[in-house]
Design a protein around this motif. Sequence first.
Motif, PDB file in Angstrom:
ATOM      1  N   LYS A 220     -29.923 -51.946  -2.433  1.00 50.30           N
ATOM      2  CA  LYS A 220     -31.158 -52.769  -2.322  1.00 50.30           C
ATOM      3  C   LYS A 220     -31.809 -52.699  -3.705  1.00 50.30           C
ATOM      4  N   LYS A 221     -31.993 -54.003  -4.435  1.00 50.86           N
ATOM      5  CA  LYS A 221     -32.737 -53.896  -5.655  1.00 50.86           C
ATOM      6  C   LYS A 221     -33.999 -53.956  -5.465  1.00 50.86           C
ATOM      7  N   PRO A 222     -34.575 -53.100  -6.426  1.00 52.95           N
ATOM      8  CA  PRO A 222     -36.331 -53.015  -6.091  1.00 52.95           C
ATOM      9  C   PRO A 222     -36.898 -54.151  -6.489  1.00 52.95           C
ATOM     10  N   ARG A 223     -36.644 -55.251  -7.388  1.00 52.56           N
ATOM     11  CA  ARG A 223     -37.457 -56.257  -7.819  1.00 52.56           C
ATOM     12  C   ARG A 223     -37.855 -57.314  -6.458  1.00 52.56           C
ATOM     13  N   ARG A 224     -36.678 -57.997  -5.857  1.00 55.95           N
ATOM     14  CA  ARG A 224     -37.028 -58.752  -4.933  1.00 55.95           C
ATOM     15  C   ARG A 224     -36.759 -58.113  -3.577  1.00 55.95           C
ATOM     16  N   GLY A 225     -35.983 -56.857  -3.502  1.00 58.41           N
ATOM     17  CA  GLY A 225     -35.740 -56.463  -2.346  1.00 58.41           C
ATOM     18  C   GLY A 225     -34.486 -57.331  -1.763  1.00 58.41           C
ATOM     19  N   TRP A 226     -33.744 -57.737  -2.485  1.00 52.13           N
ATOM     20  CA  TRP A 226     -32.521 -58.255  -2.238  1.00 52.13           C
ATOM     21  C   TRP A 226     -31.327 -57.193  -2.186  1.00 52.13           C
ATOM     22  N   TYR A 227     -30.289 -57.602  -1.433  1.00 51.08           N
ATOM     23  CA  TYR A 227     -29.069 -56.643  -1.509  1.00 51.08           C
ATOM     24  C   TYR A 227     -28.065 -57.134  -2.093  1.00 51.08           C
ATOM     25  N   VAL A 228     -27.288 -56.099  -2.926  1.00 50.27           N
ATOM     26  CA  VAL A 228     -25.936 -56.604  -3.556  1.00 50.27           C
ATOM     27  C   VAL A 228     -24.973 -55.776  -3.274  1.00 50.27           C
ATOM     28  N   ALA A 229     -23.763 -56.052  -3.581  1.00 49.53           N
ATOM     29  CA  ALA A 229     -22.593 -55.229  -3.724  1.00 49.53           C
ATOM     30  C   ALA A 229     -22.786 -54.642  -5.262  1.00 49.53           C
ATOM     31  N   PRO A 230     -22.707 -53.101  -5.037  1.00 48.29           N
ATOM     32  CA  PRO A 230     -22.887 -52.243  -6.286  1.00 48.29           C
ATOM     33  C   PRO A 230     -21.803 -52.743  -7.287  1.00 48.29           C
ATOM     34  N   GLY A 231     -22.333 -52.700  -8.446  1.00 55.96           N
ATOM     35  CA  GLY A 231     -21.455 -53.137  -9.677  1.00 55.96           C
ATOM     36  C   GLY A 231     -22.434 -53.254 -10.743  1.00 55.96           C
ATOM     37  N   GLY A 232     -21.839 -53.967 -11.851  1.00 56.71           N
ATOM     38  CA  GLY A 232     -22.661 -54.280 -13.060  1.00 56.71           C
ATOM     39  C   GLY A 232     -21.894 -54.840 -14.341  1.00 56.71           C
ATOM     40  N   LYS A 233     -22.681 -54.773 -15.532  1.00 54.09           N
ATOM     41  CA  LYS A 233     -21.873 -55.697 -16.677  1.00 54.09           C
ATOM     42  C   LYS A 233     -20.938 -54.915 -17.479  1.00 54.09           C
ATOM     43  N   MET A 234     -20.131 -55.638 -17.341  1.00 56.14           N
ATOM     44  CA  MET A 234     -18.773 -55.373 -18.251  1.00 56.14           C
ATOM     45  C   MET A 234     -19.220 -55.002 -19.535  1.00 56.14           C
ATOM     46  N   GLU A 235     -18.355 -54.032 -20.033  1.00 57.72           N
ATOM     47  CA  GLU A 235     -18.568 -53.656 -21.568  1.00 57.72           C
ATOM     48  C   GLU A 235     -17.434 -54.388 -22.281  1.00 57.72           C
ATOM     49  N   PRO A 236     -17.811 -54.617 -23.601  1.00 54.30           N
ATOM     50  CA  PRO A 236     -16.838 -55.364 -24.716  1.00 54.30           C
ATOM     51  C   PRO A 236     -15.589 -54.251 -24.718  1.00 54.30           C
ATOM     52  N   GLY A 237     -14.341 -55.208 -24.492  1.00 54.95           N
ATOM     53  CA  GLY A 237     -13.175 -54.576 -24.507  1.00 54.95           C
ATOM     54  C   GLY A 237     -12.508 -54.119 -23.004  1.00 54.95           C
ATOM     55  N   GLU A 238     -13.384 -53.975 -22.049  1.00 57.26           N
ATOM     56  CA  GLU A 238     -13.100 -53.520 -20.674  1.00 57.26           C
ATOM     57  C   GLU A 238     -12.212 -54.583 -19.911  1.00 57.26           C
ATOM     58  N   ASN A 239     -11.285 -54.333 -19.415  1.00 56.23           N
ATOM     59  CA  ASN A 239     -10.856 -55.384 -18.291  1.00 56.23           C
ATOM     60  C   ASN A 239     -11.529 -55.298 -16.829  1.00 56.23           C
ATOM     61  N   ILE A 240     -11.357 -56.125 -16.167  1.00 56.34           N
ATOM     62  CA  ILE A 240     -12.105 -56.016 -14.993  1.00 56.34           C
ATOM     63  C   ILE A 240     -11.949 -54.918 -14.011  1.00 56.34           C
ATOM     64  N   LYS A 241     -10.877 -54.562 -14.005  1.00 57.78           N
ATOM     65  CA  LYS A 241     -10.872 -53.296 -12.899  1.00 57.78           C
ATOM     66  C   LYS A 241     -11.305 -52.185 -13.499  1.00 57.78           C
ATOM     67  N   ASP A 242     -11.383 -51.960 -14.422  1.00 59.12           N
ATOM     68  CA  ASP A 242     -11.712 -50.667 -15.231  1.00 59.12           C
ATOM     69  C   ASP A 242     -13.240 -50.769 -15.146  1.00 59.12           C
ATOM     70  N   SER A 243     -13.792 -51.848 -15.348  1.00 55.99           N
ATOM     71  CA  SER A 243     -15.060 -51.999 -15.203  1.00 55.99           C
ATOM     72  C   SER A 243     -15.763 -51.845 -13.913  1.00 55.99           C
ATOM     73  N   VAL A 244     -15.205 -52.303 -12.968  1.00 56.25           N
ATOM     74  CA  VAL A 244     -15.825 -52.333 -11.647  1.00 56.25           C
ATOM     75  C   VAL A 244     -15.779 -50.864 -11.198  1.00 56.25           C
ATOM     76  N   SER A 245     -14.561 -50.030 -11.480  1.00 57.98           N
ATOM     77  CA  SER A 245     -14.373 -48.667 -11.045  1.00 57.98           C
ATOM     78  C   SER A 245     -15.609 -47.685 -11.780  1.00 57.98           C
ATOM     79  N   ARG A 246     -15.753 -48.043 -13.137  1.00 61.43           N
ATOM     80  CA  ARG A 246     -17.001 -47.210 -13.726  1.00 61.43           C
ATOM     81  C   ARG A 246     -18.227 -47.775 -13.384  1.00 61.43           C
ATOM     82  N   GLU A 247     -18.653 -48.991 -13.232  1.00 63.50           N
ATOM     83  CA  GLU A 247     -19.832 -49.616 -12.597  1.00 63.50           C
ATOM     84  C   GLU A 247     -20.144 -49.066 -11.344  1.00 63.50           C
ATOM     85  N   PHE A 248     -19.185 -49.087 -10.418  1.00 65.29           N
ATOM     86  CA  PHE A 248     -19.416 -48.476  -9.054  1.00 65.29           C
ATOM     87  C   PHE A 248     -19.637 -47.223  -9.245  1.00 65.29           C
TER      88      PHE A 248
END
Lengths: 155, 155
Positions: free
Chosen positions: A19-47
């Motif tokens: 639950k994000k503080p700004r609007r109180g909206w719910y999301v699936a956890p995750g975040g921004k990919m970093e340069p050079g990262e592939n999507i699977k490495d990124s989701v594991s790291r961010e989660f």
Amino acid sequence: MQRVANCILRVNEHVLMLKKPRRGWYVAPGGKMEPGENIKDSVSREFKEETGLSIQNPELKGSFTFIMREEEQTAQEWMMFTFYSTAYSGELLEVSDEGELEWVPVDEVLKKPMAEGDREIFKHILSSDEQVYGTFVYTTDFRLIDQDLDPSRPE
Amino acid sequence: MQRVANCILRVNEHVLMLKKPRRGWYVAPGGKMEPGENIKDSVSREFKEETGLSIQNPELKGSFTFIMREEEQTAQEWMMFTFYSTAYSGELLEVSDEGELEWVPVDEVLKKPMAEGDREIFKHILSSDEQVYGTFVYTTDFRLIDQDLDPSRPE
């Protein structure tokens, strides 16, 4: 281009949501990919960073393009890659820097406040094994003004 | 960031490949995504432009990050989304602006000259139903210097 990777973790008929503080909206956890990262490495790291949990065998279920439109122009465009996992290891953080973590019963997920497009994404991924692709167009205050999902409905 | 969507079209144990004029290397037809496009719309449009064929029910099988490195620095980064389809409609172009089109028997695909990373991608997708994720690092003259594929081998 901004790229986001997140994961719907479903265990014992509950989904881990943030639950994000700004609007109180719910999301699936995750975040921004970093340069050079592939999507699977990124989701594991961010989660892990957001929840403390290591997701097991996440599989990509949804690939989306988001457009934020302002006065008929594209103000911003980003991509989101939504994975799905049914197992994890580790201990849930008591406090996340990003908001409140909550195990939500599957049948209550769609009732939570969230971005309209996210609701369509949860609806698909929680009800179908099929991958989904889509485009969502939002105003700068996050009102959904257009969407195109493929397939357009879960099987 | 450059984003490319392509498709391995496999019909009657043949794969439609495009031989690019510059190095004589073979690729799966596809091309650059346009702003605002989602990956599935993009692969359908690009495949049609390059081959004349409309792919049916393409499904995403591979998501990759490519890095081109020059003197220890990232000179370029792009993403590639590789779909798989087993049916099409339409007539194959006799001449494509992008190179020579050729239906290659499945067991000869890996013998064709191509970028080393592409060979790994064909190997996976032609032998497994599982999605694959990966990162490939190339020199500016397209020599593969590092790769990380997940899963690392087809099942």
